[in-house]
Motif scaffolding. Structure first.
Motif, short mmCIF file in Angstrom:
data_model
loop_
_atom_site.label_atom_id
_atom_site.label_comp_id
_atom_site.label_asym_id
_atom_site.label_seq_id
_atom_site.Cartn_x
_atom_site.Cartn_y
_atom_site.Cartn_z
N SER A 10 -7.84 8.02 -3.54
CA SER A 10 -8.64 7.57 -4.68
C SER A 10 -8.31 8.29 -5.98
CB SER A 10 -10.13 7.74 -4.37
OG SER A 10 -10.41 9.11 -4.19
N TYR A 11 -7.37 9.28 -5.94
CA TYR A 11 -7.16 10.13 -7.14
C TYR A 11 -6.90 9.37 -8.42
CZ TYR A 11 -4.63 12.48 -3.22
OH TYR A 11 -4.21 12.93 -2.02
N HIS A 12 -6.18 8.24 -8.32
CA HIS A 12 -5.72 7.57 -9.54
C HIS A 12 -6.41 6.25 -9.81
CE1 HIS A 12 -2.57 10.54 -10.16
NE2 HIS A 12 -2.37 10.49 -8.86
N VAL A 13 -7.54 6.01 -9.14
CA VAL A 13 -8.25 4.72 -9.30
C VAL A 13 -8.48 4.41 -10.78
CG1 VAL A 13 -10.47 3.56 -8.91
CG2 VAL A 13 -9.30 4.69 -7.01
N VAL A 23 0.82 -1.21 0.00
CA VAL A 23 0.00 0.00 0.00
C VAL A 23 0.86 1.27 0.00
CG1 VAL A 23 -1.78 1.30 1.26
CG2 VAL A 23 -1.87 -1.20 1.23
N CYS A 24 0.53 2.20 -0.95
CA CYS A 24 1.15 3.53 -0.93
C CYS A 24 0.02 4.55 -1.01
CB CYS A 24 2.17 3.69 -2.06
SG CYS A 24 1.48 3.55 -3.73
N LEU A 25 0.31 5.77 -1.46
CA LEU A 25 -0.72 6.80 -1.54
C LEU A 25 -1.59 6.65 -2.79
CD1 LEU A 25 -1.96 9.49 -0.52
CD2 LEU A 25 -0.12 10.68 -1.73
N GLY A 26 -0.94 6.71 -3.97
CA GLY A 26 -1.70 6.74 -5.22
C GLY A 26 -1.91 5.41 -5.90
N ASN A 27 -1.10 4.38 -5.51
CA ASN A 27 -1.11 3.06 -6.16
C ASN A 27 -0.73 3.15 -7.65
OD1 ASN A 27 -3.45 0.32 -6.76
ND2 ASN A 27 -1.33 0.18 -6.19
N ILE A 28 0.13 4.13 -7.98
CA ILE A 28 0.64 4.18 -9.35
C ILE A 28 2.18 4.18 -9.41
CG2 ILE A 28 -1.39 5.20 -10.47
CD1 ILE A 28 0.12 7.93 -10.31
N CYS A 29 2.85 4.37 -8.27
CA CYS A 29 4.32 4.36 -8.27
C CYS A 29 4.88 3.26 -7.36
CB CYS A 29 4.89 5.72 -7.84
SG CYS A 29 4.49 7.06 -8.97
N ARG A 30 4.88 3.49 -6.05
CA ARG A 30 5.60 2.60 -5.14
C ARG A 30 4.95 1.24 -4.94
NH1 ARG A 30 5.71 6.85 -0.46
NH2 ARG A 30 3.71 7.24 -1.50
N SER A 31 3.65 1.21 -4.64
CA SER A 31 3.06 -0.10 -4.32
C SER A 31 2.92 -1.01 -5.55
CB SER A 31 1.75 0.03 -3.54
OG SER A 31 0.75 0.70 -4.27
N PRO A 51 10.72 6.57 -0.26
CA PRO A 51 10.40 7.97 -0.56
C PRO A 51 9.45 8.10 -1.75
CG PRO A 51 12.69 7.48 -1.16
CD PRO A 51 12.14 6.25 -0.50
N ASP A 52 8.53 9.04 -1.64
CA ASP A 52 7.55 9.29 -2.71
C ASP A 52 8.28 9.95 -3.89
OD1 ASP A 52 5.56 10.22 -4.36
OD2 ASP A 52 4.34 11.05 -2.74
N PRO A 53 8.34 9.30 -5.06
CA PRO A 53 9.11 9.83 -6.19
C PRO A 53 8.31 10.78 -7.08
CG PRO A 53 8.23 7.70 -6.79
CD PRO A 53 7.73 7.98 -5.39
N TYR A 54 7.02 10.93 -6.81
CA TYR A 54 6.08 11.52 -7.77
C TYR A 54 6.48 12.89 -8.28
CZ TYR A 54 1.51 12.28 -9.98
OH TYR A 54 0.51 12.51 -10.88
N TYR A 55 6.93 13.78 -7.38
CA TYR A 55 7.24 15.15 -7.80
C TYR A 55 8.72 15.38 -8.06
CZ TYR A 55 2.41 16.12 -6.70
OH TYR A 55 1.04 16.10 -6.69
N GLY A 56 9.53 14.30 -8.10
CA GLY A 56 10.97 14.46 -8.31
C GLY A 56 11.42 13.98 -9.68
P1 4NP Z 1 2.58 6.59 -5.03
O1 4NP Z 1 3.01 8.00 -5.65
O2 4NP Z 1 1.86 6.85 -3.73
O3 4NP Z 1 3.88 5.89 -4.85
O4 4NP Z 1 1.69 5.94 -6.08
C1 4NP Z 1 2.14 9.08 -5.78
C2 4NP Z 1 1.24 9.10 -6.81
C3 4NP Z 1 0.40 10.19 -6.97
C4 4NP Z 1 0.48 11.27 -6.09
C5 4NP Z 1 1.39 11.23 -5.06
C6 4NP Z 1 2.21 10.14 -4.90
N1 4NP Z 1 -0.35 12.40 -6.29
O5 4NP Z 1 -0.23 13.35 -5.51
O6 4NP Z 1 -1.18 12.41 -7.22
#
Ligand code: 4NP
Length: 162
Positions: free
Chosen positions: A45-48, A8-16, A125-130
């Motif tokens: 739920s943003y990326h469901v 489990v991560c935040l968006g379920n599109i990168c880490r998990s 670490p959350d890679p999304y904005y890097g």
């Molecule tokens: P994740 O990364 O939790 O590893 O899937 C993120 C994906 C999307 C967002 C943040 C982190 N977002 O803010 O949309």
């Protein structure tokens, strides 16, 4: 018996999804498909319905790992559907446990980095904005963590007190 893992991560599109597909890669390599199965979910739920992030997919591909799956949101029914729930960071851990107010599933919720053997990190670490290096780092870190957790699960197919 088969042990069911949920990453489990935040968006379920990168880490998990990376953790899920890396674990499946290790399971296939070691022919453990009868003993361990995996899924992943996000606390938000943003990326469901979305596939894994393109940058994450590229970084995984560079290590020979394909990322497959579609994002879904974590929900309380997942506590009954999985044996272990693995959080990527402390915020994920808190958000998961917020759905378990009585604390009855607490011991089966773990931080994946607790199983790293070569990295000192406590969180993924959350890679999304890097930049791209962040995505590559997530793959390296999760390879370490998932190898450690796979060995742990083979020793502890059912959660016991930590
Ligand atoms: P994740 O990364 O939790 O590893 O899937 C993120 C994906 C999307 C967002 C943040 C982190 N977002 O803010 O949309």
């Amino acid at each position: 018996m088969t042990t069911r893992l949920l990453f489990v991560c935040l968006g379920n599109i990168c880490r998990s999804p990376s953790a899920e597909n890396i674990m499946n890669y290790l399971i296939a390599q070691r022919q453990l498909g009868e003993r361990v199965v995996c899924d992943s979910a996000g606390t938000a739920s943003y990326h469901v319905g979305s596939p894994p992030d393109r940058r994450m997919t590229q970084a995984a591909k560079a290590r020979g790992i394909d990322l497959v799956g579609r994002a879904r949101q974590f929900n309380a029914a997942d506590f009954d559907r999985f044996d272990y729930i693995l959080a990527m960071d402390r915020q994920n851990y808190r958000d998961i446990l917020a759905l378990d107010p009585a604390g009855q599933h607490r011991d089966r919720v773990r931080m994946i980095c607790d199983y790293c053997r070569t990295h000192p990190d406590r969180e993924v670490p959350d890679p999304y904005y890097g930049g791209p290096e962040g995505f590559t780092y997530v793959i390296e870190l999760l390879l370490d963590a998932c190898e450690g957790f796979l060995d742990y699960v083979l020793e502890h197919p059912v959660a016991t007190a930590r």
